[in-house]
Design an enzyme around this catalytic site. Sequence first.
Site, PDB file in Angstrom:
ATOM      1  N   GLY A 330      45.291  29.552  29.822  1.00 61.72           N
ATOM      2  CA  GLY A 330      45.260  28.176  29.334  1.00 61.72           C
ATOM      3  C   GLY A 330      46.617  27.517  29.250  1.00 61.72           C
ATOM      4  N   ASN A 355      42.824  33.538  40.633  1.00 56.54           N
ATOM      5  CA  ASN A 355      42.538  32.246  41.271  1.00 56.54           C
ATOM      6  C   ASN A 355      43.041  31.060  40.446  1.00 56.54           C
ATOM      7  OD1 ASN A 355      40.660  32.782  39.342  1.00 56.54           O
ATOM      8  ND2 ASN A 355      38.904  32.748  40.719  1.00 56.54           N
ATOM      9  N   GLY A 356      42.894  31.127  39.123  1.00 54.41           N
ATOM     10  CA  GLY A 356      43.384  30.050  38.265  1.00 54.41           C
ATOM     11  C   GLY A 356      44.892  29.905  38.391  1.00 54.41           C
ATOM     12  N   ASP A 385      39.275  41.889  39.595  1.00 51.20           N
ATOM     13  CA  ASP A 385      37.965  41.461  40.106  1.00 51.20           C
ATOM     14  C   ASP A 385      37.889  41.437  41.630  1.00 51.20           C
ATOM     15  OD1 ASP A 385      37.569  41.075  37.463  1.00 51.20           O
ATOM     16  OD2 ASP A 385      37.251  38.916  37.532  1.00 51.20           O
ATOM     17  N   ARG A 539      41.627  47.884  32.930  1.00 52.12           N
ATOM     18  CA  ARG A 539      42.746  47.076  33.423  1.00 52.12           C
ATOM     19  C   ARG A 539      44.050  47.281  32.648  1.00 52.12           C
ATOM     20  NH1 ARG A 539      41.243  40.854  31.445  1.00 52.12           N
ATOM     21  NH2 ARG A 539      42.450  41.083  29.550  1.00 52.12           N
TER      22      ARG A 539
END
Length: 613
Positions: A330, A355-356, A385, A539
Amino acid sequence: MCCSPASLCPPGPTTTPPLRRPPRARCVEGRGAASEYHSAATTRSLCSTPFPHRSPVLRPRRRIPASPSLLDDNHFELVHILIKMAVSLKSSGSFCSTPPQWLHSTRDRILYGYSHSNAKECTCKKTKRPAPLCVKATSTKVELDFNDPSWKQKFQEDWDKRFNLPRITDIYDLKPRPTTFSLKKNRSPAGDENGTPMDKWNGYVNSDDRALLKVIKYSSPKSAGAECIDPDCSWVEQRVHRAGPRKEIYYEPEEVKAAIVTCGGLCPGLNDVIRQIVFTLETYGVKNIVGIPFGYRGFFEKGLKEMPLSRHLVENINLAGGSFLGVSRGGAKTSEIVDSIQARRIDMLFVLGGNGTHAGANAIHEECRKRKLKVSVVAVPKTIDNDILLMDKTFGFDTAVEEAQRAINSAYIEARSAYHGIGLVKLMGRSSGFIAMHASLSSGQVDVCLIPEVPFTLDGEYGVLRHLEHLLKTKGFCVVCVAEAAGQELLQKSGATDASGNVILSDIGVHMQQKIKMHFKDIGVPADVKYIDPTYMVRACRANASDAILCTVLGQNAVHGAFAGFSGITSCICNTHYVYLPITEVITVPKRVNPNSRMWHRCLTSTGQPDFH
Ligand SMILES: Nc1ncnc2c1ncn2[C@@H]1O[C@H](COP(=O)(O)OP(=O)(O)OP(=O)(O)O)[C@@H](O)[C@H]1O
Ligand SMILES: O=P(O)(O)OC[C@H]1O[C@](O)(CO)[C@@H](O)[C@@H]1O
Ligand SMILES: [Mg+2]
């Protein structure tokens, strides 16, 4: 105690004859283009010979639309987008109206999904058969008509334009200088017979070097996992830029300030990449290297100070998981970030994320261009992912799979040792089932693998629960692996999002655990359900060997890319080669598992699971 399944583990309950369901006929005819997915022979046999229920062999899947057979995992999602666009076009009246709607591939009415993000309506001829959904092949820049003999050339020209790498010289008139990167620089060069020094070091990549993105020539769009551009599945070379050090560079290393930032969730290998970026920058001669703490937030949050980095400081960071710099979600405000980049006089920004983060990196790159700043923004794709388009894999994925199969192994041992044991494991994957599929494949201990790309039902004659009954009767125990994004349509949505705007998924694992327990209670069959949710364990660990190598190369190439003057690119691996791609080409949609790919079929062969709907 750890035990190998066959030798040391206590035997499971004695097997009983398989639970049989009445065979059902599966006819795929009469479904418009979908019926063309099966060969005539398959269709005949599907209609006339119902196969016995719960056969462990791989059965033809029902009702799979035709066009996904044209696509690989990278592009499968594009079809969903095209379907949605096409369906909405239809409902808005712009489409030919005859149902049913299936994406379809014929000579004159074509959908092909590869590399095409714009779907446009095409003319629909009136036919007696139900008209398939018509979507004309388009790419972002060019419309292709396969009747035009020069379509291949047009495709390639369009491709080369799209995959051309943005560079700082697009906005600046800069002269390059000879690189300072040579692995020979500390050695005295050998001379020829006249004593003239010869530089035999041949480690530079020529800017015209390209790697092929795809190597298989499919003979038919119906070949498993086929990726076709046109309906004849013609061979067209799709080349991308090879990564690596160039002979000429566009920065004076001594003057460069380079910054590294890690965003999104954690991922094994972040520290390996940070470390390699620092090492490589120093090899070029850069002295001013900083880390931006806690993702993009570190650019504007008061109190967060940049961290000076050096080889000495990062020497051992790869020995631990996590991010040496910290991560966050964010708060990305592009203009504020670029203000900060400007104020800090950063020349090179290395952005590690999913991707973000890539979308953010591209926005930063665009904003820098707008302001005519000489800044190279280079991304390195990070996500357990593995959901970023076009690349073989993202770093962290292999390690996550390795950790995930440890959880599966524990579930297996619990289930195998219990009377009517059912092991249930939920694995991460925000929008795709790669971790679940690969961990199921690698463990070899999974009876049912559920991923978001393949819908399933829990209840009913063909639901998962009935299959579990069957497994308990036949094997005495079973293991289920469910991806966190699977079966979301079965759950109530909270509508909540995280700080980056990602949808917070409902908990399919807990839901399944409860449903399984209730089901077996209801039918009066004992079942010992053990639920494992390894969440952050997959992770928050250090990279395994293959990820460590991947991280090393990607990190080095990121620096080479920046010195070569590229910006708005990502450093990745495609078709086993290390390449640079423009960020814009990898962020359109998340990559998803193609249910018609060989890999998903292999997974089904391994689990022996039937269709669950
Ligand atoms: N479209 C976008 N434009 C600009 N910035 C974005 C965009 N999407 C996300 N970001 C920013 O990128 C950062 C990381 O995004 P996000 O939390 O979605 O993680 P990610 O990079 O996708 O990695 P992960 O695989 O862990 O989800 C956040 O700071 C977010 O605000
Ligand atoms: O760190 P958070 O916000 O809990 O995010 C979890 C998500 O991040 C990922 O690990 C990476 O995108 C997903 O698999 C998972 O859905
Ligand atoms: Mg993401």
